[in-house]
Design a protein around this motif. Structure first.
Motif, PDB file in Angstrom:
ATOM      1  N   ASP A   1      46.287  43.152  32.255  1.00 39.12           N
ATOM      2  CA  ASP A   1      47.473  42.944  33.088  1.00 39.12           C
ATOM      3  C   ASP A   1      46.808  42.678  34.539  1.00 39.12           C
ATOM      4  O   ASP A   1      46.597  43.856  35.096  1.00 39.12           O
ATOM      5  N   LEU A   2      46.702  41.400  34.973  1.00 43.21           N
ATOM      6  CA  LEU A   2      46.327  41.194  36.321  1.00 43.21           C
ATOM      7  C   LEU A   2      47.166  41.750  37.437  1.00 43.21           C
ATOM      8  O   LEU A   2      47.051  41.903  38.728  1.00 43.21           O
ATOM      9  N   ARG A   3      48.579  41.690  36.969  1.00 43.20           N
ATOM     10  CA  ARG A   3      49.470  42.191  38.138  1.00 43.20           C
ATOM     11  C   ARG A   3      49.181  43.576  38.417  1.00 43.20           C
ATOM     12  O   ARG A   3      49.826  44.139  39.486  1.00 43.20           O
ATOM     13  N   GLN A   4      48.673  44.509  37.879  1.00 42.87           N
ATOM     14  CA  GLN A   4      48.577  45.795  38.024  1.00 42.87           C
ATOM     15  C   GLN A   4      47.064  46.493  38.082  1.00 42.87           C
ATOM     16  O   GLN A   4      46.189  46.634  37.098  1.00 42.87           O
ATOM     17  N   GLU A   5      46.584  46.512  39.390  1.00 41.79           N
ATOM     18  CA  GLU A   5      45.268  47.261  39.588  1.00 41.79           C
ATOM     19  C   GLU A   5      45.435  48.636  39.410  1.00 41.79           C
ATOM     20  O   GLU A   5      46.577  48.922  39.407  1.00 41.79           O
ATOM     21  N   ILE A   6      44.131  49.173  38.817  1.00 45.77           N
ATOM     22  CA  ILE A   6      44.080  50.584  38.590  1.00 45.77           C
ATOM     23  C   ILE A   6      44.457  51.189  40.012  1.00 45.77           C
ATOM     24  O   ILE A   6      43.856  50.787  41.037  1.00 45.77           O
ATOM     25  N   GLY A   7      45.198  52.543  40.146  1.00 45.27           N
ATOM     26  CA  GLY A   7      45.572  53.054  41.235  1.00 45.27           C
ATOM     27  C   GLY A   7      46.899  52.435  42.070  1.00 45.27           C
ATOM     28  O   GLY A   7      47.247  53.278  42.630  1.00 45.27           O
ATOM     29  N   THR A   8      47.475  51.249  41.354  1.00 47.84           N
ATOM     30  CA  THR A   8      48.858  51.205  41.617  1.00 47.84           C
ATOM     31  C   THR A   8      49.760  51.694  40.664  1.00 47.84           C
ATOM     32  O   THR A   8      49.491  51.778  39.436  1.00 47.84           O
ATOM     33  N   GLU A   9      50.896  51.740  41.212  1.00 47.09           N
ATOM     34  CA  GLU A   9      51.988  52.351  40.118  1.00 47.09           C
ATOM     35  C   GLU A   9      52.985  51.434  39.965  1.00 47.09           C
ATOM     36  O   GLU A   9      53.854  51.031  41.026  1.00 47.09           O
ATOM     37  N   GLN A  10      53.173  50.360  38.821  1.00 45.83           N
ATOM     38  CA  GLN A  10      54.019  49.717  38.550  1.00 45.83           C
ATOM     39  C   GLN A  10      54.602  49.835  37.338  1.00 45.83           C
ATOM     40  O   GLN A  10      54.017  49.510  36.457  1.00 45.83           O
TER      41      GLN A  10
END
Length: 85
Positions: free
Chosen positions: A65-74
């Motif tokens: 999932d390119l929409r969510q980088e590690i460290g972000t909360e989605q």
């Protein structure tokens, strides 16, 4: 082990969702690549590679999932049915 299952339309139902298929010489190389990708983006990883008799190397499929980088909360990000959301 038989070939990989067909890609399900749900796996690529939205922009930013990817099915990544890797061909590599060995398990170590394929899994190292998967680990490198998983360190950056939300990834539903595979536990093992597959090998088709008579074909060189191994194959590995995982979902990204390119929409969510590690460290972000989605919340809810990730391919449907994955453990990402």
């Amino acid at each position: 082990m038989p070939g990989m299952e067909p890609i399900n339309a749900l796996h690529v139902s939205e922009p930013g969702l990817l099915v990544v298929e890797v061909a590599a010489a060995d398990d170590e190389t394929a899994l190292a690549f998967q680990d490198a990708v998983a360190a950056r983006w939300a990834t539903a990883t595979a536990d093992r590679t597959t090998h088709e008799p008579g074909q060189p190397g191994v194959r590995l499929r995982f979902y990204l999932d390119l929409r969510q980088e590690i460290g972000t909360e989605q919340p809810g990000a990730g391919p449907p049915g994955s453990q990402l959301g």
